[in-house]
Write a protein that holds these residues in place. Structure first.
Motif, short mmCIF file in Angstrom:
data_model
loop_
_atom_site.label_atom_id
_atom_site.label_comp_id
_atom_site.label_asym_id
_atom_site.label_seq_id
_atom_site.Cartn_x
_atom_site.Cartn_y
_atom_site.Cartn_z
N SER A 182 -7.46 7.33 8.16
CA SER A 182 -8.48 6.33 7.80
C SER A 182 -7.76 5.19 6.85
O SER A 182 -8.13 4.08 6.74
N ALA A 234 -5.62 -3.01 7.89
CA ALA A 234 -6.61 -3.92 7.80
C ALA A 234 -6.45 -5.15 6.69
O ALA A 234 -6.69 -6.21 6.74
N VAL A 238 -12.66 -0.93 10.40
CA VAL A 238 -11.91 0.22 9.74
C VAL A 238 -13.07 0.88 8.98
O VAL A 238 -13.26 2.02 9.20
N GLY A 278 -8.35 -0.46 -4.98
CA GLY A 278 -6.90 -0.15 -5.58
C GLY A 278 -7.07 0.58 -6.88
O GLY A 278 -6.34 0.82 -7.70
N GLN A 295 -7.43 3.54 -9.46
CA GLN A 295 -6.97 4.84 -9.60
C GLN A 295 -7.58 5.97 -8.75
O GLN A 295 -8.89 6.07 -8.99
N TYR A 321 0.88 -1.19 -0.02
CA TYR A 321 -0.05 -0.12 0.03
C TYR A 321 0.99 1.20 -0.11
O TYR A 321 1.88 1.30 0.78
N SER A 378 -13.35 -6.24 7.75
CA SER A 378 -12.66 -5.55 8.58
C SER A 378 -13.46 -4.13 8.89
O SER A 378 -13.21 -3.04 8.54
N LEU A 413 1.08 -2.68 -6.19
CA LEU A 413 0.91 -1.35 -5.65
C LEU A 413 -0.74 -0.89 -5.35
O LEU A 413 -1.46 -1.03 -6.50
N THR A 414 -1.26 -0.50 -4.23
CA THR A 414 -2.52 0.08 -4.01
C THR A 414 -2.14 1.31 -3.59
O THR A 414 -1.41 1.57 -2.63
N ILE A 415 -2.47 2.37 -4.38
CA ILE A 415 -2.02 3.71 -4.24
C ILE A 415 -3.40 4.54 -3.90
O ILE A 415 -4.29 4.54 -4.22
N THR A 416 -3.34 5.39 -2.60
CA THR A 416 -4.44 6.15 -2.19
C THR A 416 -3.81 7.73 -2.12
O THR A 416 -2.67 7.78 -2.24
N THR A 475 -11.32 2.47 -2.05
CA THR A 475 -9.74 2.64 -1.47
C THR A 475 -9.21 1.05 -1.60
O THR A 475 -8.10 0.99 -2.35
N LEU A 476 -10.00 0.13 -1.12
CA LEU A 476 -9.45 -1.37 -1.05
C LEU A 476 -9.42 -1.88 -2.47
O LEU A 476 -8.54 -2.64 -2.77
N GLN A 524 -16.44 4.70 0.07
CA GLN A 524 -15.22 5.14 -0.03
C GLN A 524 -14.17 4.16 0.43
O GLN A 524 -13.36 4.04 -0.17
N ILE A 525 -14.69 3.27 1.32
CA ILE A 525 -13.54 2.21 1.84
C ILE A 525 -13.61 1.22 0.62
O ILE A 525 -12.42 0.83 0.49
N GLU A 558 -5.62 2.95 8.35
CA GLU A 558 -6.51 1.88 8.86
C GLU A 558 -6.69 0.96 7.98
O GLU A 558 -6.66 -0.44 8.06
N VAL A 559 -7.16 1.17 6.62
CA VAL A 559 -7.52 0.36 5.63
C VAL A 559 -6.52 -0.48 5.19
O VAL A 559 -6.56 -1.69 5.06
#
Ligand SMILES: Nc1ncnc2c1ncn2[C@@H]1O[C@H](COP(=O)(O)OP(=O)(O)OP(=O)(O)O)[C@@H](O)[C@H]1O
Ligand SMILES: Nc1ncnc2c1ncn2[C@@H]1O[C@H](COP(=O)(O)OP(=O)(O)OP(=O)(O)O)[C@@H](O)[C@H]1O
Ligand SMILES: [Mg+2]
Ligand SMILES: [Mg+2]
Lengths: 339, 312, 508, 348
Positions: free
Chosen positions: B67, B74, D61, D302, D304, B23, D58, B53-56, D299-300, D295-296, B70-71
């Motif tokens: 947050s 997890a 979170v 991945g 873009q 991440y 999870s 890669l996981t990009i935020t 995000t998870l 949102q979560i 946290e993701v």
């Protein structure tokens, strides 16, 4: 605005004020002051600055005030239509200005200025139509609609442009447009003035502008007077979007650069100018000339604070305080006059 | 912590062609020019090294990044690459990753010294050091002369802006106290904001009193130079420094309008974020902990040098 | 004439002395006295804008008078709405004054629910509310939010709220304006019942017959001044009206036009919409068609569906003028084709209250008042001035906000909007709702003139005398259907009501 | 009208007739305001369950994110219900965080921060009820002024907590997935839910927002209710500031940049009407859950970040334009005018 005022200045004076009945004459001085709060404030502020702030009353500084006022002013003047139509505000001007700026520089670099203007116009129309249909036809809340289109618009802009910063050539027409000045008055300020005059005319003198004001005052009654209300809302959002487009051009030309983050904060800054000008956030009442005054007020104020070497935090505090103060004085004067 | 990195691996293949889940918690991406040119080399390096890669992008919102952290924790990746949105706020994230046995490497701007023991490595520029370098160029140019300068900062409250300013101001105070900061305003990393702010600062202090300008990046210094030109002041006659050596800044150095800037390579930054992470993942914890981007001072002498060709 | 059982009038329960009130420069009330005895139903009458509502709002503590005193049961009343409520004054407002998203029970006890430490005791709340509804004899689901109730039901909830406060003085400001005749009868009987238990009732209405049916005394206001206070037994309807208006009024109640209908202008076929079931309707040029029925019968929905103000689920409407046929779809197309629509709720659907009279009148006429979409201010002002004169707007200050005018004048403005378009077909839904006698007569004159000039006119009215007086033919609506059609000659209160209620009324 | 002679009825039945349990259910649903939020939430949950089930495994979170988005929105709901707005919540959050971190003693800092929130609420209310200016404008001014104040107080830099360990301890779960943030969020929700449904003063918020004149006429102290609303909003915003500061171990003067719009989105998706009088904190909670899970999940996934933004934007847009009543009206309008056009083309 029902009165037939012949000159621009006169219209500033009577803009958006309910025609007082004969019986209110006795209190006319206080009400006159209250209605013109923003004029009085702006004049006082400028007077104080001329007297107390070194360097304020110089030509280069006048130019800077104009530079401050131009892009945000063009956005605010356009957005006044959305506010008057009782749709709160258009958050997506942030995305619109940035998109227009990036298109203006990015596409003219490849295909020339005309292609860029054409593409930007199409995109602006699209913004206006999507926002307008969602709000006017689907009756969705304007705050959330324009919040969504901000997300979508900025997302697409960054995705397609890769978020890069775009520069125009040092000797291109955009640069020339951005640098052009007539004495101390930059071309961008004239663009602001032109946009204001055009939109003033549209709002006060055309059937469309009339319908926008009526719609802001009572949606249902306006529909039941045979007005195509969807067209009115779409029109208000299209005008906002076209203004935001012009603002994007002006902003991009000024710095000859464009980047997707360059218009951050424009939505609330434009709204602040509109409100300080005295346009009602509940719609129906207001004028673009008032918005122009609001923009001038905020630009002069920021200029004064920077000239005085005041830090960013205090600048924000002062602007916030003055918004509240200006409107409070107005409210209190009105109350005193009513008594 | 680095030794057991493969425990968290989702699909534990052989050691050589192992793919790693990583991440990357960044505060910017394609919403900023730097992030835009940072990301592709990062992705390229990750592809090459078999890192998924996981990009935020938290857009510099510390709560958002917390947050996202946290993701990430997890999701139990093999490693987390962190570019702090706000340096002071990342300790809980680091502690959580530590507790979950996930190693953390830091990129672009380092965590506070007291938090460094919770991270494996840092790669990137030394933002404070960049401010120092820019100040050093300024001090060299000025010599012993008594001069007044204007300062243009980045976005108010932003970590990079704070660190660069601190490096610059500290160094000016220590090395050349004969340089006086006459006025200071934010330019929000924008050329237009900077141009207006500089022009107004010139009005405020009187153009005749200004002999130099420092801007926290090249975009803003370009605005400052335009402001001078708009007043009919020749920028070459002032001492002007900044940071970046970007497409906008480098030509200004070549033309002599900008006296010096400090090269920051976004591609180096992005690529090494992944390379350092890979080293940690494969058990080669770098020593020393920091891998600093070479902070090359770019002046008229070396501005044409291919090693400092601008990237963004 | 009823309730004349008291031989010796008891001491007044309410005494207002020398009440004056100005709004800005305008004098709304000048030195007005009002006296009401317990067990008395006391009428307050006057033209629109006479100051009736203002006086009542002062009694209820909502407005502070500039001068004057109020005594309730001998004690000086001072303070805001709370104090008035505590003193035993309860007001049922002219404009509905309920909270749409709160339940019936909560609205009945608005501002004063039973509580323990700030928490509402909901069981007790409901039982008190039910008691109040029982008192007025109306059944309604206590948990229903007001927003989901019909207008007349809301009116009764408001009355229940007033009654729940166990008032000594109950004030009703035009309670019957939105009620059907049956509901009105019910309400009047109910008021007599309450008065017989010793409650004082102040009753405001523009319907003089109601006043003479139930009241014992009447206070007449004109332009904020007290004209006279008299016992009903010692006066006559025409004397009261003369006193209200201050001039001899030609009441043209008996004047019936001789209609000579032309071709069918509007033809609606198979109209379906929510609460409208398959209605066919024709209106001819020069003819006034009336729609009668009870509130909730679906008349408003029907006319809205015909003019396209609300979408239809089925059916077509065609309009034929000078041999040209137009199909009416959206409301816009209706207006373009020459249809005018005076809606039921003028403050919501009819007027932009914060805009001037001029703007309101010009809005549907903007195409004619502009050249190439640019407004012509001079033409607008001449146009509006002329129409203001035609409808008799008072005062004819066309740049004033409509919101500052009284109800009757507001209604004239709505009518002026459409007169300007010289409509071939005009729908008027409750054209004289809450309008005083003088204005009502003028509006009736306008409606007749429209028909005389060849327009097809459709009038919805719950005011039965008005409906009978205006209409050349009456369709009676029940459950969204036309239950029967009555020619002018065969229509009277009885025939209309029996069709409307779906039962044959035997005897009187 | 011949009234007196008629036989007076003694009762009238005007209420809607009641059917079986199904009608009862329909009536109950029709009375609620949360329908659209619930629909969006269902879509989001189903989509997330299929595409990114980690969202639920999870859940700690996810809950944390919902609490982050939703806390301020709860306080805001109280104000919006009265037809007022509070645009200053994000700035209030930042200022109270800075105040708290600037005070060395942790508890004293927390108290000072809460007091800050209450004072800000009182100032907002002062401008609205005493001076009489529109809350949209008053709080827009406060939005700027308080952000500036946060910068001034913090010297434009993040302020680190003196007691960092307390902060880290605060971020740890108490029980299962329940971190103190989640616990406080739940407490705030329960307290507000009870306040707005069971307490007299809270119920009267609906009256103030739904029909202010009626509220005044009924003797409800409208000004005091508005003050209470702004105090709640300021208090909750400062609570969020405290939680953020503790969890991050530092106060950031730029904090809360995404809070304002996310809070509005949560409330409006949940069926709270900006003009007041209509909506519920339950709706806001549903809105916060919808946004948080969305949102979560993104995000998870991945994807873009730009594409994520586009996605969130589209979902939000679809959610607001598909409000059942509006949509039905819009489509019916189109249908009826289309039909008449067809008929118009066939000459009759
Ligand atoms: N809040 C106010 N502000 C200004 N003028 C007002 C206000 N309320 C009432 N008036 C004016 O006071 C006068 C009396 O109005 P009021 O509503 O009491 O009349 P009314 O007798 O109840 O009329 P109607 O029969 O139309 O209800 C009118 O001229 C009205 O325009
Ligand atoms: N049984 C009922 N219970 C509750 N509401 C009803 C009932 N019947 C009708 N309504 C509602 O009452 C309102 C009034 O109905 P509508 O406008 O059709 O009546 P109308 O015949 O036009 O009466 P008027 O115009 O005289 O008030 C509508 O909103 C309708 O949905
Ligand atoms: Mg009245
Ligand atoms: Mg009706």
């Amino acid at each position: 605005m029902s009165r037939e005022s012949e000159t621009l200045t006169e219209t500033i004076a009577v803009a958006s004020r309910p025609e007082a009945g004969i019986e209110k004459k006795r209190f006319s001085l206080l009400l006159w002051m209250a209605d013109r709060g923003v004029i009085v404030f702006t004049v006082l502020l400028i007077l104080a600055a001329v007297i107390f702030i070194d360097g304020f009353a110089t030509l280069p500084n006048l130019t800077d005030v104009f530079y401050r006022a131009a892009p945000i002013g063009i956005v605010a003047v356009g957005m006044t239509f959305v506010v008057i139509s009782a749709n709160y505000l258009d958050l997506s001007v942030v995305a619109q200005v940035a998109t227009s700026a990036v298109i203006f520089i990015g596409i003219s670099n490849e295909f020339g200025v005309f292609a860029a203007v054409a593409v930007a116009s199409l995109v602006a129309m699209l913004y206006g139509i999507v926002n307008g249909l969602a709000v006017g036809f689907f009756k969705a809340n304007a705050v959330i609609v324009t919040l969504s289109t901000t997300f979508i618009g900025l997302g697409i802009l960054r995705w397609l442009s890769g978020g890069s910063i775009f520069f125009g050539p040092e000797d291109g027409p955009i640069r020339a447009f951005g640098q052009a000045r007539f004495g101390p008055i930059p071309l961008s300020a004239l663009v602001l003035l032109l946009v204001t005059i055009i939109l003033w005319f549209v709002l006060t003198r055309t059937t469309f502008g009339f319908a926008v004001r009526a719609y802001g005052s009572n949606k249902s009654a306006t529909r039941l007077a045979g007005v195509n209300t969807t067209a009115v809302v779409v029109g208000a959002f299209v005008i906002t979007a076209l203004s935001a487009m012009v603002a994007g051009f002006v902003l991009a030309a000024f710095s000859n650069t464009a980047v997707s983050s360059m218009s951050d904060g424009y939505e609330f800054r434009a709204l602040a100018a509109i409100i300080i000008g005295g346009t009602s956030v509940f719609g129906g009442k207001g004028s673009v000339l008032r918005t122009l005054l609001g923009v001038i007020f905020v630009s002069v104020l920021t200029n004064i604070l920077v000239l005085s070497g005041i830090g960013f935090g205090f600048q924000q505090m002062a602007i916030g305080a003055l918004i509240v103060l200006a409107v409070s004085v107005d409210a209190l004067a009105r109350r005193a006059a009513k008594k | 912590a680095a030794a057991d990195s493969s425990d968290g691996g989702t699909d534990g293949a052989g050691a050589g062609d192992e793919t790693f889940e990583v991440y990357a918690l960044l505060p910017q991406g394609t919403d900023q020019p730097y992030g835009t040119t940072y990301l592709p080399p990062m992705q390229a390096a990750a592809d090459e090294l078999g890192i998924n890669l996981t990009i935020t992008n938290s857009q510099y919102d510390a709560d958002q990044q917390a947050s996202e952290c946290e993701v990430a924790v997890a999701a139990q990746p093999d490693l987390i690459i962190l570019w702090p949105a706000v340096g002071d706020t990342v300790r809980p994230c680091l502690a959580a990753a530590n507790a979950a046995g996930i190693p953390v490497t830091v990129t672009n701007s380092d965590v506070n010294p007291e938090d460094q023991d919770l991270t494996e490595a840092y790669s990137g520029p030394d933002t404070y050091g960049q401010g120092v370098s820019s100040a050093e160029i300024m001090c060299d140019l000025v010599g012993g002369e008594e001069v007044g300068i204007l300062v243009v900062n980045g976005l108010t409250g932003n970590s990079t802006a704070i660190n660069r300013n601190a490096g610059f101001v500290d160094t000016i105070e220590a090395n050349c106290p004969n340089v006086t900061i006459l006025a200071e305003q934010p330019g929000n990393w924008n050329k237009d904001d900077s141009q207006i702010a500089v022009s107004e600062m010139l009005t405020a202090v009187g153009p005749e009193n200004v002999q130099g300008i420092y801007a926290a990046d090249d975009t803003m210094v370009a605005g400052a130079i335009d402001a001078l030109k708009a007043r009919g002041i020749d920028p070459a006659s002032l001492y002007i420094t900044s940071i970046g050596n970007t497409f906008l800044g480098n030509p200004l150095v070549v033309s002599g309008e900008l006296d010096g800037t400090v090269f920051q390579s976004s591609s180096w930054d992005g690529e090494n974020a992944v390379r350092v992470a890979y080293d940690v993942l494969t058990g080669n914890t770098p020593s020393p902990r920091e891998l600093f981007m070479p902070s090359v001072k770019v002046t008229a002498d070396n501005a044409d040098d291919p090693s400092v060709a601008p990237e963004w | 004439m009823t309730n004349s059982t008291h031989h010796e009038p008891p001491a007044p329960i309410l005494q207002a002395r020398g009440i004056s009130k100005r709004f800005g420069g305008a004098l709304a009330l000048a030195d007005v006295d009002l006296e009401v005895r317990p067990g008395e139903i006391h009428a307050v009458v006057g033209e629109n804008g006479a100051g009736k509502s203002t006086l009542m709002r002062i009694l209820a503590g909502i407005i502070t008078p500039d001068s004057g005193s109020i005594r309730v049961g001998g004690d000086e009343l001072e303070g805001g709405p709370r104090a008035a409520i505590d003193a035993g004054i309860a007001l049922v407002h002219q404009e509905l004054s309920l909270v749409p998203e709160m339940t019936v029970a909560e609205n009945i006890l608005l501002g004063a629910p039973p509580t323990t430490a700030g928490f509402i005791r909901s069981r007790q709340l409901k039982s008190i509310a039910r008691e109040a509804l029982d008192e007025i004899g109306v059944t309604v689901d206590l948990d229903e939010p007001i927003a989901r109730l019909s207008v007349s039901l809301r009116q009764f909830v408001e009355i229940a709220r007033a009654v729940a406060r166990k008032p000594r003085v109950l004030i009703l400001d035009e309670p019957t304006a939105t009620l059907t005749p049956a509901e009105t009868d019910y309400l009047l009987a109910m008021l007599q019942r309450l008065a017989s238990k010793g409650m004082a009732v102040i009753y405001i209405s523009h319907r003089i017959p109601e006043v003479f049916a139930i009241c014992e005394a009447v206070t007449i206001l004109r332009d904020g001044h007290l004209v006279e206070r008299t016992e009903i037994a010692s006066t006559t309807p025409s004397a009261v009206i003369d006193a209200m208006v201050g001039r001899e009024l030609q009441l043209d109640l008996q004047v019936r036009r001789t209609a000579n209908p032309g071709d069918v202008v509007i033809s609606a076929r198979g109209i379906k919409a929510p609460n409208v079931n398959d209605v066919d309707l024709d209106v001819r040029a020069g003819e006034i068609v009336g729609l009668g029925g009870l509130v909730g019968a679906g008349r408003t929905e029907l006319v809205r569906a015909i003019v396209g103000a609300d979408p239809r689920t089925a059916g077509t409407v065609t309009m034929t003028v000078d041999g040209r046929r137009t199909v009416i779809g959206s409301f816009q197309s209706a207006v373009r084709a020459g249809i005018g629509y005076v809606p039921e709720e003028r403050r919501v659907d009819g007027l932009a209250l914060t805009m001037s009279v001029s703007d309101n009148v010009a809005l549907p006429n903007r195409a004619e008042l502009s050249r190439a979409s640019v407004l012509r201010p001079k033409a607008i002002s001449a146009f509006v001035r002329r129409l203001a004169d035609v409808v008799g707007l008072r005062p004819p200050a066309i740049t004033r906000d409509v919101g500052e005018y009284s109800g009757g004048n507001q209604q004239k403005v709505v009518i002026a909007k459409w007169l300007g378009r010289k409509p071939d077909f005009i729908v008027l839904d409750e054209p004289t709702l809450g309008v005083d006698v003088g204005a009502k007569a003028e509006i009736h004159r306008l409606v007749r003139e429209l028909a005389d000039n060849g327009a097809a006119v459709l009038v919805v009215s719950s005011d039965l005398p008005e409906l009978l007086e205006l209409s050349d033919v009456i369709h009676v609506v029940r459950d969204g259907r036309i239950m029967g059609t009555l020619a002018q000659s065969e229509a009277d209160e009885k025939t209309v009501m029996s069709l409307a209620s779906g039962e044959t009324l035997v005897g009187a | 009208m011949s009234t007196a002679e008629k036989q007076p009825q003694t009762t009238m039945h005007l209420g809607a007739a009641r059917g079986g349990w199904f009608d009862q259910l329909k009536v109950t649903l029709a009375r609620r305001t949360e329908g659209r939020g619930l629909a969006l939430l269902s879509v989001v949950i189903v989509a997330a369950a299929i595409l990114e089930p980690v969202v639920f495994t999870s859940y700690q979170v996810t809950l944390g994110r919902v609490a982050l988005i939703g806390l301020v929105a709860l306080g805001l709901t109280a104000v919006i219900l009265m037809g007022e707005l509070d645009l200053s919540v994000a700035s209030t959050l930042a200022v109270s965080g800075v105040v708290m971190a600037s005070i060395p003693d942790l508890w004293l800092g927390i108290l000072a921060a809460l007091a800050t929130g209450l004072i800000i609420g009182a100032i907002n209310a002062f401008f609205v009820v005493v001076v009489g200016i529109n809350s949209f404008i008053a709080t827009l001014g406060m939005l700027f002024a308080l952000r500036g104040l946060a910068f001034v107080l913090s010297d434009e830099k993040p302020v680190r907590l003196t007691d960092i360990d307390a902060g880290i301890a605060f971020g740890a779960p108490l029980l299962g997935p329940i971190t103190p943030r989640v616990l406080l969020f739940v407490l705030a929700f329960v307290a507000l839910q009870i306040f707005l449904t069971r307490v007299k003063a809270g119920r009267e918020f609906y009256a103030v927002g739904g029909n202010r004149q009626a509220a005044v006429d009924a003797g409800i102290p409208v000004r005091r209710r508005i003050l209470t609303g702004f105090l709640i909003s300021g208090f909750v915003a400062s609570l969020a500031g405290i939680i953020n500061t503790l969890e991050r171990t530092a106060a950031d003067p730029t904090a809360g940049s995404t809070v304002l719009l996310a809070s509005f989105a949560a409330a409006i998706i949940g069926g709270v009407v900006l003009n007041g009088g209509r909506g519920s904190v339950l709706g806001t909670l549903i809105g916060a859950f919808s946004l948080g899970i969305l949102q979560i999940a993104l995000t998870l996934s991945g994807v873009q970040v730009d594409i994520q933004d586009i996605f969130i934007g589209v979902i939000l847009l679809l959610a607001v334009i598909t409000d059942p009543t509006n949509l039905r009206a819009a489509l019916a309008g189109v249908r009826s005018s289309l039909r008449s056009r067809e008929r118009a083309q066939t000459p009759v």
